[in-house]
Design an enzyme around this catalytic site. Structure first.
Site, mmCIF file in Angstrom:
data_model
loop_
_atom_site.group_PDB
_atom_site.id
_atom_site.type_symbol
_atom_site.label_atom_id
_atom_site.label_comp_id
_atom_site.label_asym_id
_atom_site.label_seq_id
_atom_site.Cartn_x
_atom_site.Cartn_y
_atom_site.Cartn_z
ATOM 1 N N GLN A 183 1.804 -6.041 -3.612
ATOM 2 C CA GLN A 183 2.288 -6.234 -2.233
ATOM 3 C C GLN A 183 3.672 -5.577 -2.112
ATOM 4 O OE1 GLN A 183 0.984 -9.483 -3.739
ATOM 5 N NE2 GLN A 183 -0.871 -8.381 -3.274
ATOM 6 N N LYS A 201 2.133 2.432 -5.150
ATOM 7 C CA LYS A 201 2.845 2.035 -6.376
ATOM 8 C C LYS A 201 2.044 2.401 -7.613
ATOM 9 C CE LYS A 201 2.899 -2.182 -4.706
ATOM 10 N NZ LYS A 201 2.624 -2.071 -3.278
ATOM 11 N N ASP A 223 0.814 -1.223 0.000
ATOM 12 C CA ASP A 223 0.000 0.000 0.000
ATOM 13 C C ASP A 223 0.840 1.263 0.000
ATOM 14 O OD1 ASP A 223 -2.302 -1.730 0.329
ATOM 15 O OD2 ASP A 223 -1.672 -1.930 2.410
ATOM 16 N N GLY A 275 -4.448 -3.933 -4.192
ATOM 17 C CA GLY A 275 -5.429 -2.872 -4.425
ATOM 18 C C GLY A 275 -4.689 -1.619 -4.798
ATOM 19 N N HIS A 276 -4.839 -1.164 -6.027
ATOM 20 C CA HIS A 276 -4.191 0.063 -6.461
ATOM 21 C C HIS A 276 -5.256 1.131 -6.639
ATOM 22 C CE1 HIS A 276 -0.545 -2.152 -8.443
ATOM 23 N NE2 HIS A 276 -0.563 -2.222 -7.136
#
Ligand code: IMP
Length: 426
Positions: free
Chosen positions: A224, A16, A13, A40-41
């Site tokens: 990750q 990225k 998180d 999750g982006h």
């Protein structure tokens, strides 16, 4: 044949997706190389927020081919739902390619992920319950089912029957649960999933090499992060893949000499979801404030993230593990209102000062941070776009981190928007 890897340097998180999006202009392809929809982006483009789980963030650019590599575990139902969500927002996903060698997350993997966590009780890992671990376990046990299997219905049915028979035994005998119907599952995937996913299944290794051989820039996007890596992270509190930069080679099918640049992404503080050691974690009002201001709740699971100060020994290890060429710091603006800002420069382990990550996990659990304290800057950074515009205290904090970590800080994030960043080194 320029190739860049973007990798998280903490526990995930780090932002990225925003960085990927920022350098996307120069890229022809963006490749995911490991993980699955546990990622999750969040990207904010023209005020609109996009939460991506599986599709590489480059999808938001028309000139980019988004690629899901062989190292990713793919729940095709989730992938199709994400493509539908993007289409509903006007994003064209027709260019998306997914490796036929990627392993499929199937319903029994998710069921097992939930049951294993429940069985572990107080020792649970705090997984995202998306079936990631059980799918990689099947891959390693050579009973996994790959996307290419869908293209041959006879093979798919046969492999599913074998896999489901074994899983049903485990579900019944270990967890006292009902099993799955292999034929019903096969019908469902062949009727509903195959027709829609087939045009996207490809030999992505060849595709990536074609891009590189033509001199196009390819970005390998890690999910990750370094300390969730199954080999190099805080095992067992890790994910089941290799997010470190080396994972890009395996998970996309390129050799190490193909890589030119490795960009590490770090938050100006540290967060972690799920269980596991975290030396700089704050259990006080400061931690709560970071969480609140930084909106530190999982994109995917909504879980509150644990928050703490920046950890330099971890970052030094991340430099080594990933051969980082540079660091991008995100969310510096979250610290705008703090009177003082701290960075951990070493650990105290049973009275010893240790400046690198301890090798033994028990030592890491026992590590207490030794802090360097900095004056806060008390200024809203959201509109700052040049290093010269940074308050002296913020500049001093960043310059200290850069010196101690040992690689240049190239970019600093000052807000969620696409334009909100500072070029720190020229
Ligand atoms: P899994 O990847 O679902 O098996 O979860 C294993 C560990 O990795 C748990 O502690 C999760 O919270 C963590 N994790 C997995 N994906 C992410 C992510 O994208 N960001 C942060 N933590 C993650």
């Amino acid at each position: 044949m320029p190739a860049t890897i973007v990798v998280g340097t903490q526990w995930g998180d780090e932002g990225k997706g925003k960085f990927t999006d920022l350098i996307a202009k120069e890229m022809s392809a963006v490749v995911r190389y490991q993980g699955g929809h546990n990622a999750g982006h969040t990207l904010v483009v023209d005020g609109e927020s996009f939460a991506l789980q599986l599709v590489p963030s480059g999808v938001l650019y028309d000139h980019i081919t988004p690629i899901i590599g062989n190292g990713v575990v793919v729940d095709p139902v989730v992938l199709l739902a994400e493509m539908d969500m993007l289409a509903s927002k006007g994003v064209d996903c027709s260019r998306l390619k997914v490796s036929g060698n990627a392993h499929m997350i199937l319903p029994y993997h998710q069921e097992l992920d939930r049951l294993i966590e429940r069985h572990l009780g107080k020792n649970k890992l705090g997984t995202t319950k998306r079936g990631i671990g059980p799918t990689y376990a099947d891959k390693a046990s050579r009973v996994g089912i790959r996307l290419q299997d869908l293209l041959d219905p006879t093979i798919f049915r046969e492999k599913l029957r074998v896999a489901v028979a074994e899983k049903n035994l485990v579900l019944a005998k270990v967890y006292n649960r009902l099993g799955f119907d292999a034929d019903e599952l096969a019908d469902r995937y062949l009727d509903d999933v195959l027709p829609r996913i087939a045009p996207h299944i490809a030999d992505t290794v060849s595709l990536v090499h074609e891009f590189l051989e033509a001199g196009n820039h390819v970005l390998f996007e890690g999910a990750q992060a370094t300390f969730l890596d199954i080999d190099h992270g805080t095992y067992p509190y890790v994910t089941s893949s290799n997010p470190v930069a080396g994972g890009a080679c395996v998970g996309a099918g390129v050799g190490p000499r193909a890589i030119d640049r490795v960009v590490g992404i770090a938050k100006a503080y540290v967060t972690r979801v799920g269980a596991g050691p975290f030396p700089t974690e704050l259990h006080d009002e400061i931690g709560d404030r970071i969480c609140e201001i930084g909106h530190e709740f999982g994109t995917n699971t909504g879980r509150r993230r644990r928050c703490g100060w920046f950890d330099i020994p971890m970052m030094r290890q991340a430099v080594r593990l990933n051969s980082l060429s540079e660091l991008a710091i995100t969310k510096l603006d979250v610290l705008d209102t703090f009177d003082t800002v701290k960075a951990c420069v070493a650990y105290d382990i049973d009275g010893r000062r240790v400046e690198h990550l301890p090798y033994h996990q028990s030592d890491f659990h026992a590590a207490t941070p030794v802090y360097e304290e900095f004056a806060g800057w008390g200024t809203d950074l959201s509109a700052v776009t040049e290093r010269a515009g940074l308050p002296a205290a913020a500049d001093a904090y960043l310059a200290f981190l850069e010196r101690e970590v040992g690689v240049p800080i190239s970019l600093v994030g000052t807000g969620p928007g696409r334009e909100q960043f500072v070029h720190f080194t020229a």
